[in-house]
Structures are given as C-alpha cells and as structure tokens.
Design a protein around this motif. Structure first.
Motif, mmCIF file in Angstrom:
data_model
loop_
_atom_site.group_PDB
_atom_site.id
_atom_site.type_symbol
_atom_site.label_atom_id
_atom_site.label_comp_id
_atom_site.label_asym_id
_atom_site.label_seq_id
_atom_site.Cartn_x
_atom_site.Cartn_y
_atom_site.Cartn_z
ATOM 1 N N UNK A 57 0.854 -1.194 0.000
ATOM 2 C CA UNK A 57 0.000 0.000 0.000
ATOM 3 C C UNK A 57 0.882 1.234 0.000
ATOM 4 N N UNK A 58 0.696 2.076 -1.004
ATOM 5 C CA UNK A 58 1.463 3.313 -1.120
ATOM 6 C C UNK A 58 0.483 4.477 -1.154
ATOM 7 N N UNK A 59 0.604 5.380 -0.191
ATOM 8 C CA UNK A 59 -0.219 6.577 -0.163
ATOM 9 C C UNK A 59 0.509 7.724 -0.839
ATOM 10 N N UNK A 60 -0.233 8.547 -1.579
ATOM 11 C CA UNK A 60 0.320 9.721 -2.258
ATOM 12 C C UNK A 60 -0.530 10.925 -1.904
ATOM 13 N N UNK A 61 0.085 11.963 -1.335
ATOM 14 C CA UNK A 61 -0.648 13.194 -1.053
ATOM 15 C C UNK A 61 0.031 14.375 -1.732
ATOM 16 N N UNK A 62 -0.752 15.100 -2.514
ATOM 17 C CA UNK A 62 -0.271 16.291 -3.214
ATOM 18 C C UNK A 62 -1.498 17.000 -3.774
ATOM 19 N N UNK A 99 0.629 -3.638 -11.314
ATOM 20 C CA UNK A 99 -0.814 -3.616 -11.052
ATOM 21 C C UNK A 99 -1.232 -4.309 -9.762
ATOM 22 N N UNK A 100 -0.297 -4.958 -9.079
ATOM 23 C CA UNK A 100 -0.637 -5.717 -7.878
ATOM 24 C C UNK A 100 -0.622 -4.886 -6.602
ATOM 25 N N UNK A 101 -0.180 -3.623 -6.685
ATOM 26 C CA UNK A 101 -0.109 -2.795 -5.478
ATOM 27 C C UNK A 101 -1.389 -1.984 -5.316
ATOM 28 N N UNK A 102 -1.564 -1.438 -4.128
ATOM 29 C CA UNK A 102 -2.703 -0.558 -3.829
ATOM 30 C C UNK A 102 -2.172 0.860 -3.659
ATOM 31 N N UNK A 103 -2.644 1.788 -4.483
ATOM 32 C CA UNK A 103 -2.218 3.184 -4.399
ATOM 33 C C UNK A 103 -3.391 4.021 -3.902
ATOM 34 N N UNK A 104 -3.200 4.671 -2.769
ATOM 35 C CA UNK A 104 -4.230 5.521 -2.159
ATOM 36 C C UNK A 104 -3.846 6.970 -2.397
ATOM 37 N N UNK A 105 -4.735 7.741 -3.002
ATOM 38 C CA UNK A 105 -4.405 9.127 -3.340
ATOM 39 C C UNK A 105 -5.179 10.115 -2.486
#
Length: 259
Positions: A57-62, A99-105
């Motif tokens: 799980x990778x979170x991205x905030x911007x 494509x197997x990861x979860x990206x939370x924006x």
C-alpha cells in the motif's frame, strides 16, 4: 496481506535471491504501507521504486497538478498528463509498472488539520516536499504519532537527508524552526539540476525498503549530504537533543500547527 503468489515470486526474484531479504523480506514489503508526501521531484523516483519493489500500500498526497515546468525532473509524469492532478498521474504510472499494489491518493495538501489522520495508517512516511513549513509539519506529526520517516531536501546541485525512528534525533534536533528570512524562503523555489531528485529519491526509497525489511543500517542519528558537482558525499553524526522542543526530555511542542 496474502502470501506471495507464484507470479510475484517471479516478479521479485532479484529481491528474493538476496540472502538477507529472501521471500520473508519480500512478504514484509508486500505487507508494508508507505506514505509519500509530495508527488513531484523527490516523490517521483520514490513512488516508482516502491511500486516496482512491491510495497503493498502506497499513499500519495499532493494538491498540485502537473505543469510543463515539472517535466524536467518529475519523471513519473508525462506530457499528456499536464493539468492532471499529480497524484492521479503518478498512480496511473505506478499501476502500469505494478498492477498488484494498492495506491491511495489524497488530492490535497498536508496541513495541521489532516496530517494525523492521513499519516496514522502508514508504517513509514517519506518527506518529498519542497516546502520548509511542510517538512516541519511532517517531522512534528511523525514524532508525535511515533511514526518513522525519511526527510529529504534538494536545491541546485545538492541534497540532504536523514531518517527518523522513535528515539533517534529528529529534524528539529538539527533545525529548530522553519526559516523566516527572505533568503531561506527563496530556497524553496531555487533551481534544481534535473538528476538531483533522482539521486535523493532513490536514497529515500532505499531507506523505506530497509525499514520494512529490517535490512542494513538506517540513516538514523546521521545527516547525509551530497554535492553532485563534485560527486562528494558527507555523513555527519547527529545526537538527539535533550532540549529539543519536540522530542527532548521536556517537550514544549505537543500539537500540530501550520507555519
């Protein structure tokens, strides 16, 4: 999180071959949750390498959008994505890569009101911002929440980084407060040699992966700087400041504020 699939064992074969990582370490990466604050110059290589490594799980905030001037150094974005939110542009590229990861924006900017809630679910935080105010906010939020993080900063041809884990020296042990001088504030918008964010971002990505797997020695109680003009690196020893207003023996900073 579920065990590694046969396809994942093939994808991450070069990790698994490492004797101090192996399948157990790759499973820790898959189970890991990392938040990247900033999807620009530093955030680009961090996001790409963490996605490629299989961080679950990778979170991205911007809160910003892709601009033509970004493309000289923000390598996760592309020309067709100009005017698109950076978090969505980055997520698109990350999922193409893996494509197997979860990206939370989070298409917003980190602030005192949302920092604790956004940071809380993650194991490790990456400071990939170009704002002194937000760097201090990340430091304060992580120290107060007991979260580990990697600080990174770049300017011109230079970079600086340290890693914090609870009990080690924090960013405020080195710099007490954000700069208020005109010179200091102008530094946030100074020129940047295109490859410098890549040099710094890969260091930060490596620190995150080392933290998740428990491999190697983190940049805790150390301040690493480099100058790409001479390709020189210098590592300075840091000690936790017992008088630090945040992590010291008698802290005076007990809540988050916006600078």
């Amino acid at each position: 999180m579920a065990s590694l699939t046969e396809e994942e064992r093939i994808r991450y074969k070069r990790h698994i071959l490492l004797p101090n990582v192996g399948e157990e370490g790759q499973q820790k990466i898959k189970d890991g949750k990392v938040l990247i604050v900033g999807a620009g110059g530093l955030g680009s290589p961090v996001a790409l390498y963490l996605a490629a490594a299989g961080v679950g799980t990778i979170g991205l905030i911007d809160g910003d959008v892709v601009d033509l001037t970004n493309l000289q150094r923000q390598v996760i974005h592309s020309t067709p994505n100009i005017d698109k939110p950076k978090v969505e542009s980055a997520k698109e590229r990350m999922l193409e890569l893996n494509p197997d990861i979860n990206v939370v924006t989070y298409h917003t900017f980190l602030c005192a009101d949302n920092a604790a809630d956004i940071i809380n679910p993650y194991d490790f935080v990456i400071d990939a911002t170009d704002s002194f105010a937000v760097k201090f906010l990340i430091n304060d939020a992580c120290v107060l929440a007991g979260k580990s993080f990697s600080h990174g900063a770049i300017q011109n041809f230079e970079g600086q980084t340290l890693t914090y884990v609870p009990g080690s020296a924090c960013y405020r042990c080195l710099f007490k407060e954000p700069p208020t001088t005109e010179r200091g504030l102008k530094g946030e918008k100074a020129g940047v040699f295109g490859a410098i964010p890549g040099m710094m971002g890969t260091i930060q990505a490596a620190e995150a992966l080392k933290y998740l797997t428990g491999v190697g020695e983190l940049l805790t109680n150390k301040y690493l700087t480099f100058d790409a003009l001479t390709m020189s690196f210098f590592k300075m020893k840091l000690n936790r400041d017992c008088n630090c207003p945040l992590c010291g023996d008698h802290p005076t900073i007990t809540k988050l504020i916006d600078y």
